[in-house]
Every structure is written in structure tokens, then in C-alpha cells.
Motif scaffolding. Structure first.
Motif, short mmCIF file in Angstrom:
data_model
loop_
_atom_site.label_atom_id
_atom_site.label_comp_id
_atom_site.label_asym_id
_atom_site.label_seq_id
_atom_site.Cartn_x
_atom_site.Cartn_y
_atom_site.Cartn_z
N TRP A 36 0.84 -1.20 0.00
CA TRP A 36 0.00 0.00 0.00
C TRP A 36 0.87 1.25 0.00
CZ3 TRP A 36 -4.06 -1.07 4.42
CH2 TRP A 36 -4.83 -2.18 4.08
N VAL A 37 1.88 1.27 0.88
CA VAL A 37 2.78 2.42 0.98
C VAL A 37 3.83 2.29 -0.12
CG1 VAL A 37 4.44 3.67 2.42
CG2 VAL A 37 2.41 2.62 3.47
N VAL A 55 3.39 10.70 0.79
CA VAL A 55 3.80 9.36 0.37
C VAL A 55 2.84 8.88 -0.72
CG1 VAL A 55 4.14 6.98 1.13
CG2 VAL A 55 4.65 8.86 2.68
N ALA A 56 3.38 8.32 -1.78
CA ALA A 56 2.56 7.69 -2.81
C ALA A 56 1.98 6.41 -2.22
CB ALA A 56 3.39 7.39 -4.05
N LYS A 65 -7.17 3.89 -6.96
CA LYS A 65 -6.12 2.88 -6.83
C LYS A 65 -4.78 3.52 -6.44
CE LYS A 65 -8.29 -0.82 -9.32
NZ LYS A 65 -9.28 -1.02 -8.30
N HIS A 66 -4.23 4.41 -7.27
CA HIS A 66 -3.01 5.15 -6.94
C HIS A 66 -3.44 6.50 -6.37
CE1 HIS A 66 -0.11 2.46 -8.90
NE2 HIS A 66 -1.06 2.25 -9.78
N TYR A 67 -2.90 6.84 -5.22
CA TYR A 67 -3.24 8.11 -4.57
C TYR A 67 -2.07 8.53 -3.69
CZ TYR A 67 -4.44 5.06 -0.62
OH TYR A 67 -4.41 4.13 0.39
#
Length: 155
Positions: A36-37, A55-56, A65-67
Motif C-alpha cells: 500500500w505504501v 507518500v505515494a 487505486k493510486h493516490y
């Protein structure tokens, strides 16, 4: 119903080394271990309460999904404690916190070991946040795994 998860482990490394890894955002993806991180967008070491580091992130169940998360340092006592509150950046650049925190308390056990207490607290999560995130979003084993990952990084 509890809104706090707490785990602890004794790690074979001095508190200064453990703190150094925790204060380095480039290590957080390896400590997390879930995928996740992702990489830090602000890789500078954590040095002061109030500091914000982004942090992406990636999660299959997140709408995008990507945040990214914007984390604000809430406690920073070198070699003793470090913690942050996740949230997001508002359009004006301010941090909108979600009401949950991560905190690591370090207690030397002799010269070469450190007891690390990891606390995940979502007791201040807003009703709005609770409509989109189920707390806790993982089991207590996730926290145990995080401490095991931290131990591998420092030894």
C-alpha cells in the motif's frame, strides 16, 4: 469497542538506529510491507512536529487505486518517540487529517536492544471518513509484521 491497536516487540538494535529508520520516509514502504505504501514524495528525514511528508500509495479498493497521503508529524522525540497523522492536501495546500495516527515509542533495553511499542489509533476518525474507510483496515497481525519488518531493516 476498541479504537486503538497496540503491539510491541524487542528489536536487536539501539534506539538511535531504530529511530533513524522510522524518521526516514524512504523506509516506510519496507516497514509497511503490504504494498500500500509506496515511495515518499517528500523523502527528507522527519525532524520536527508539524512537518508534513507525502507518500505515494496504492490500494485496490481505493477509487483511484493510486493516490497520495499527506502525513503530519505529531510527536518527535529523538530516540524515544515518533508519530504522524495521515490525511490529504486541500486545494489551498493545508493538510486535512483523517483522525487516525501512527506512533512508535522506543524504550532502550540495555545498550543494544529496544522495545518498540507501535500504536495505531483511529479514535478521532470523523463520521465522514468512517463512511469510506472501515477501521481498522487491517488486522493486528499487520502491526506485528510491521515491527518484524522494522527489525529486519535495523539489524
Amino acid at each position: 469497542m476498541t479504537e486503538i491497536l497496540i503491539v510491541n516487540a524487542v528489536i536487536d538494535a539501539p534506539a538511535a538506529r531504530v529511530f533513524g529508520v522510522l524518521a526516514d520516509p524512504t523506509t516506510h514502504k519496507d516497514i509497511d510491507g503490504t504494498g500500500w505504501v509506496r515511495d515518499p514524495l517528500d523523502p527528507q528525514p522527519l525532524r520536527a512536529v508539524g512537518q508534513v511528508f507525502r507518500v505515494a500509495m496504492y490500494h485496490d479498493q481505493h477509487p483511484d487505486k493510486h493516490y497520495e497521503m499527506a502525513n503530519q508529524v505529531t510527536v518527535l522525540e529523538p530516540d524515544r518517540a515518533i508519530g504522524w497523522a495521515p490525511g490529504g492536501l486541500a486545494e489551498d495546500g493545508s493538510v486535512e487529517l483523517g483522525g487516525w495516527t501512527w506512533r512508535y515509542d522506543l524504550e532502550p533495553v540495555g545498550a543494544e536492544q529496544t522495545r518498540v511499542v507501535l500504536t495505531y489509533d483511529w479514535s478521532n476518525a470523523t463520521a465522514e471518513i468512517r463512511q469510506t474507510i472501515v477501521f481498522p483496515p487491517f488486522g493486528v497481525s499487520h502491526l506485528d509484521n510491521s515491527l518484524a519488518n522494522l527489525a529486519k531493516l535495523v539489524t
